[in-house]
Design an enzyme around this catalytic site. Sequence first.
Site, short mmCIF file in Angstrom:
data_model
loop_
_atom_site.label_atom_id
_atom_site.label_comp_id
_atom_site.label_asym_id
_atom_site.label_seq_id
_atom_site.Cartn_x
_atom_site.Cartn_y
_atom_site.Cartn_z
N ASP A 1 0.83 -1.20 0.00
CA ASP A 1 0.00 0.00 0.00
C ASP A 1 0.87 1.26 0.00
OD1 ASP A 1 -2.35 1.83 0.80
OD2 ASP A 1 -3.28 -0.15 0.77
N HIS B 1 -4.21 5.13 4.08
CA HIS B 1 -4.84 3.91 3.57
C HIS B 1 -4.18 2.64 4.12
CE1 HIS B 1 -6.20 1.26 0.11
NE2 HIS B 1 -7.30 1.95 0.34
N SER C 1 -11.41 -1.85 -0.01
CA SER C 1 -10.13 -1.66 0.67
C SER C 1 -10.16 -2.23 2.07
CB SER C 1 -9.79 -0.17 0.76
OG SER C 1 -9.24 0.31 -0.42
#
Length: 638
Positions: A167, A208, A384
């Site tokens: 990520d 994220h 996600s």
Amino acid sequence: MKGGCVSQWKAAAGLLFCVTVFASAERPVFTNHFLVELHKGGEEEARQVAAEHGFGVRKLPFAEGLYHFYHNGLAKAKRRRSLHHKQRLERDPRVKRALQQEGFDRKKRGYRDINEIDINMNDPLFTKQWYLINTGQADGTPGLDLNVAEAWELGYTGKGVTIGIMDDGIDYLHPDLASNYNAEASYDFSSNDPYPYPRYTDDWFNSHGTRCAGEVSAAANNNICGVGVAYSSKVAGIRMLDQPFMTDIIEASSISHMPQLIDIYSASWGPTDNGKTVDGPRELTLQAMADGVNKGRGGKGSIYVWASGDGGSYDDCNCDGYASSMWTISINSAINDGRTALYDESCSSTLASTFSNGRKRNPEAGVATTDLYGNCTLRHSGTSAAAPEAAGVFALALEANLGLTWRDMQHLTVLTSKRNQLHDEVHQWRRNGVGLEFNHLFGYGVLDAGAMVKMAKDWKTVPERFHCVGGSVQDPEKIPSTGKLVLTLTTDACEGKENFVRYLEHVQAVITVNATRRGDLNINMTSPMGTKSILLSRRPRDDDSKVGFDKWPFMTTHTWGEDARGTWTLELGFVGSAPQKGAVKEWTLMLHGSQSAPYIDQVVRDYQSKLAMSKKEELEEELDEAVERSLKSILGKH
């Protein structure tokens, strides 16, 4: 964007895979990354060459003699400024080839609600983690969760398992992550150093990866944020998303990073979910994935978990070559009352689902997890959030049985996922030819951690996997503007040959097709046992009229366990009222599975389970075939 297989099939690490290439009408973007192969010499020679030309260097772990050269002084999008560096490398007599990497887009799959609410939580968030234990909080449906409580009560918390979060980096100093951080298995491919800390931005855009990491490995009982699904597991940060453009070499390096230390790779990103992109892994990344499933984890295979996509009803995850890969476990999401999230994509390659948010305005309906700079959040969402939850469940299963292979994990996913209270307003739940219930959006259901660890504990490795080209239709056929073009292909699934496939796992339909409007194409495939897979649904935003699909490998998991022998049917047509034209030029059927029954030797604890049903089906089929062989033998003698 155009994608397809060249040289049709390439062998790597004993596996067949489709080498996908992509062409774009846009001008290519050239990066500061180069793939370099030397005529001879090893890593020391490569370092010398790199130093002489002003490059840094890394050896690629998945390919002998290939090196990643990177030049931090080059502008990332200037072909002219970087050309002389490429030419100098090419002129060096020690260099066999130097390929400058083109850049392409990869997007994080995080859904940002327009009604985001700022919430600063100082109290532990465990009671708000409804996806772990759903008691009806945030207006949810009680019991609709991952059933982690049962796995935890059995003593499985992810001990001895490492999950790599591919990520934008993770905040490894976060007090809820620091104790479970595996520094040895971590790396920053965006900055080429071993410190994958997220780059600061005012909008916290690079939160994220930290949020995904907390879902998996946030520590328990420390009065900070919440609890990870596998709260005793280790988490590794693989920072690879935070640069202007992605390259094949960065993706391949990330996917193949430390495969003997990292057990599970979690990816919550992919091609742009705009409803008109057809894209997937390039050649190096495909090679790295093949290498991972064949050699990772001491030969048991790396486990790749992928978010299926956030394009909603406007997109189809079979147009995403990562989510639709045989080597990944593609995970979709449901919200806390069992409905689909607004951003969920449907496709026949999705194997199972976990949870996220998406429809409700309740501020506690999101996924509670860690956030940047020691903070917590209730707002993580999208597929996600779904993929890391699955990675956590798989970590629990690996603790129960470290001998599980990448295929074992897929079989366990099929057999232990449950319909529970999931509700799809568009696609019905159906049973395939061997009785396994599936849904076009949720796959085989929501993961059940308790059921998975119990089955994993006694699991015996499935039989060897084989690959068969079941046949091909090569004659061009026009697709009518109304009605459907129906093609049939009869196969013996390579029976009588060493690569005979009797029990299906994955099926690929490699198709070349063009249309005046690609987004209006609808493609269905029906197996000999009557299971219909929607290979491509309508994508109303895709107005491509030129490139179509070029040897694109559409994949289905819906025929899992079936007998491939017999007649397969492919239906192609247009959805919508506007007149259309199209032609299919090729349909090749690729069958993947085992010759021996995978479940006959498995231990059955629950006689109401899918395993019990599948084992009974296999025993009956084996008996029928044995009787048929005996009759043929007797008749042959007379």
